[in-house]
Design an enzyme around this catalytic site. Sequence first.
Site, PDB file in Angstrom:
ATOM      1  N   ALA A 169       0.864  -1.149  -0.039  1.00 24.96           N
ATOM      2  CA  ALA A 169      -0.320   0.036   0.095  1.00 24.96           C
ATOM      3  C   ALA A 169       0.862   1.143   0.062  1.00 24.96           C
ATOM      4  O   ALA A 169       2.079   1.312  -0.042  1.00 24.96           O
ATOM      5  CB  ALA A 169      -0.883   0.046   1.147  1.00 24.96           C
ATOM      6  N   TYR A 195       4.429   2.502  -1.874  1.00 28.37           N
ATOM      7  CA  TYR A 195       5.742   1.806  -1.744  1.00 28.37           C
ATOM      8  C   TYR A 195       5.875   0.910  -2.960  1.00 28.37           C
ATOM      9  O   TYR A 195       4.993   0.920  -4.031  1.00 28.37           O
ATOM     10  CB  TYR A 195       5.879   1.055  -0.193  1.00 28.37           C
ATOM     11  CG  TYR A 195       6.070   2.263   0.864  1.00 28.37           C
ATOM     12  CD1 TYR A 195       7.091   3.151   0.931  1.00 28.37           C
ATOM     13  CD2 TYR A 195       4.990   2.478   1.436  1.00 28.37           C
ATOM     14  CE1 TYR A 195       7.135   4.024   1.707  1.00 28.37           C
ATOM     15  CE2 TYR A 195       4.870   3.430   2.565  1.00 28.37           C
ATOM     16  CZ  TYR A 195       5.921   4.323   2.622  1.00 28.37           C
ATOM     17  OH  TYR A 195       5.953   5.322   3.644  1.00 28.37           O
TER      18      TYR A 195
END
Length: 380
Positions: free
Chosen positions: A186, A189
Amino acid sequence: MLKSLLTPLQLRGVTLANRVVMSPMSRYFCAGGVPTRDVADYYRRRADGGLGLIITEGVSVDHPRAVDNPGIPRLHGEDALAGWRYVVDSVHAAGCPIWPQLWHQGPMWNVEFAGAHATDTAALRPSGIWGPPDGVISVHPERRLQSLPETAPMREEEIADAIAAYAASARNAVAVGFDGIAVHGAHGYLIDSFLWQYTNRRADHWGGTPAARARFGAEVIRAIRAAVGESVPIALRISQFKMQDYRARLADTPAELAELLGPLADAGVDLFDCSQRFFDTPLFEGSPLNLAGWVKALTGTRTMTVGGIGLGKSGKPAAHIDRGQPSDNNLPSLVERFDRDEFDLVAVGRSLLNDPEWLRRAIEQRDFLPFDPANLERLA
Ligand SMILES: Cc1cc2nc3c(=O)[nH]c(=O)nc-3n(C[C@H](O)[C@H](O)[C@H](O)COP(=O)(O)O)c2cc1C
């Protein structure tokens, strides 16, 4: 009121005693990447607070450009693994399972922070792109300026190395006693930067359609599964919002979301950890379902919700639990959604930083502790 959340859940070989999970939170107290006794005690206090599962702070996978802050723990090297073994044993002694959150920062990795620890200067980015120049961000604008220049897109062998790094760290995690694996997919990244159209403009089989953008994440999940075997559950965190832009979206329609998540579910994700800033924000117009609700409906996979549990919209933990009077405590609406089967687990972040006993207080309908912002800065 919380009764339905206090039921067990089986995920592969692991039984969670209840549905309340400590959300992964970076604390930067692991100097040199090694978790200390203080870190073990901090997790043990939350385990003693009666949680069903602890997911650790983001932990560096075994890759030189995975994390840029030397206070972030790693999951390789004898010193760090011995530290984790102690943490895991402490948490298990309180009867609570614990999973590490495997983290590769990808585009967000910043050589300015990594400094002398860096062996290379360019962050890993699918297409060399950090993110939009004008996103709504909480990182310092100067950091964005440093990050915006394009870098070389990831080469095929860099992609293979990154996937292998997740698998190596997952193998180490199981070797030191962790019960499951959580993967950070999420917030912009590495894995998310493949999912997100803005940062993934590849014309090869790692980019293009939503299903192709999911391929990298799916290969990570497959590699982890091969490393840890069939009895170890794997969770994948996903989000619409990114650190590079809080307004960013992974998918604009349920159909697009389904196409993106299908390959990840097929690869063997046991739990989608659906990150939102507030769990009660609907995902798409025309339905009250949040991200976890949609993901569960679209994939049939178990989901976890997170975001603002025990907090008022002010972002501060609510002072009083709802006893039938109106308050900004949002547990009743959380339980309502849970009882409608929108999700299977709920993750709690800041409320648990503020008070390791937060769940017990909620169960016993005792007043919550007043919010002390200093608890965000120390291992209380
Ligand atoms: C201090 C802090 C550190 C965080 N670090 C991480 C992290 O390492 N990985 C991650 O996926 N989310 C991280 N988050 C996000 C939390 O897991 C959670 O999703 C978010 O705080 C919303 O939940 P809450 O409102 O209950 O705090 C962090 C949040 C905070 C407050």
